[in-house]
Enzyme design. Structure first.
Site, PDB file in Angstrom:
ATOM      1  N   LEU A   1       0.966  -0.999   0.006  1.00 56.14           N
ATOM      2  CA  LEU A   1      -0.057   0.101  -0.013  1.00 56.14           C
ATOM      3  C   LEU A   1       0.848   1.205   0.069  1.00 56.14           C
ATOM      4  CD1 LEU A   1      -2.840  -1.168   2.682  1.00 56.14           C
ATOM      5  CD2 LEU A   1      -2.574  -1.531   0.228  1.00 56.14           C
TER       6      LEU A   1
ATOM      7  N   GLY B   1      -1.655   6.235  -2.576  1.00 54.80           N
ATOM      8  CA  GLY B   1      -2.962   6.336  -3.429  1.00 54.80           C
ATOM      9  C   GLY B   1      -3.891   5.426  -2.697  1.00 54.80           C
ATOM     10  N   HIS B   2      -3.526   4.370  -1.967  1.00 58.17           N
ATOM     11  CA  HIS B   2      -4.550   3.372  -1.420  1.00 58.17           C
ATOM     12  C   HIS B   2      -5.012   4.283  -0.234  1.00 58.17           C
ATOM     13  CE1 HIS B   2      -2.085   0.260  -3.466  1.00 58.17           C
ATOM     14  NE2 HIS B   2      -2.930  -0.127  -3.497  1.00 58.17           N
TER      15      HIS B   2
ATOM     16  N   ARG C   1       4.139  -0.767  -8.386  1.00 64.54           N
ATOM     17  CA  ARG C   1       4.992  -1.099  -9.127  1.00 64.54           C
ATOM     18  C   ARG C   1       6.191   0.038  -9.362  1.00 64.54           C
ATOM     19  NH1 ARG C   1       2.796  -4.813 -13.558  1.00 64.54           N
ATOM     20  NH2 ARG C   1       0.791  -5.440 -12.739  1.00 64.54           N
TER      21      ARG C   1
END
Ligand code: PAF
Length: 272
Positions: free
Chosen positions: A29, A32-33, A180
């Site tokens: 995570l 963004g999460h 990523r």
């Protein structure tokens, strides 16, 4: 935060958990999460996140095996952001799973070179929706095609779920946050920021939007050694190629390999 390590354990507790807002993730995570968890806090519901690296949506075994796993850090981050529950199912979730076939538009954009990817995404989400029974779900709009396909899936199946899209969170360089990115070295990260630079350039030139403009930006990206899977101006719902910016909003979507790592990004262009 209460952690459920099996579906059975979750099922036994479900009735006592009340209305739930659900943030599905594959772990590793980042901001963004957590921004999705922060969005969930605007509603009265309790918040549940899931962490499950879903084999069914990977076409490349290596990509699946290399998917970064940082469970302890993930738990700490979710706790810090006020997540109430976390479900971490094991592969039993795949047993007798009902396979969902994603609609035709799933073969566009990311579906072109990742056949079956969205079937895998919808298959696991359908299962999660059945287990968790959320009435709100929150998805990041960086995965724009996924967001639209899930929105359609909920509507077409008359599920009683409201879907909310969270805006893409970016590094100061413009690079969209993604799990990523951890697989990129610093030099690659700096090259990867060209993706957003190009999206913004297309936006500034949107009055001249046509295939030549898109192709020149593709060449620009390739001059940095980026291997472009697609860079397309398309209809925001059907994903069909379109340049009709005088008639409707469009989306510029990109997927590209920086080194061995596939990254995606997109930008909405508002109608002129
Ligand atoms: O966006 C993701 O991380 C995944 O596609 C999701 C929604 C968690 C389904 O596995």
């Amino acid at each position: 935060m209460r952690i459920f390590k099996s579906i059975q354990e979750f099922n036994e507790a479900r009735d006592g958990l009340g209305k739930l807002s659900f943030v599905p993730t594959m772990g590793n995570l980042h901001k963004g999460h957590t921004s999705l968890v922060d969005i969930a806090k605007q509603f009265k519901n309790k918040i549940i996140a899931s962490i499950y690296v879903n084999k069914l949506q990977f076409n490349d075994d290596n990509d699946y095996l290399c998917y970064p796993k940082t469970i302890d850090e993930d738990i700490e981050l979710l706790e810090r952001h006020g997540c109430d529950y976390l479900l971490i199912p094991d592969d039993i979730i795949l047993e007798n799973i009902q396979r969902i076939q994603a609609p035709f538009k799933s073969t566009k954009l990311c579906g072109q070179n990742r056949p079956g990817h969205f079937d895998g995404v919808l298959t696991i989400l359908n299962k999660f929706f059945k287990i968790i029974d959320p009435n709100i779900v929150i998805f990041g709009k960086k995965d724009y095609q996924q967001f639209i396909l899930v929105k359609d899936f909920i509507k077409n199946n008359n599920l009683n779920i409201k879907i909310i899209g969270g805006n893409t969170i970016r590094e100061p360089s413009g690079l969209a946050l993604s799990s990523r990115n951890n697989l990129l070295c610093d030099a690659e990260k700096s090259i990867a920021s060209k993706l957003y630079e190009v999206l913004k350039d297309i936006e500034s030139d949107k009055d001249k939007l046509n295939l030549d403009l898109i192709n020149s930006k593709k060449d620009y990206l390739e001059s940095f050694g980026i291997n472009v899977d697609y860079l397309i101006s398309c209809d925001p719902e059907s994903f069909e190629e379109s340049y009709e910016i005088h008639n409707k909003n469009l989306v510029i979507a990109v997927a590209a390999f920086v080194g061995k790592i596939r990254l995606i990004d997109n930008l909405k262009l508002t109608k002129l």
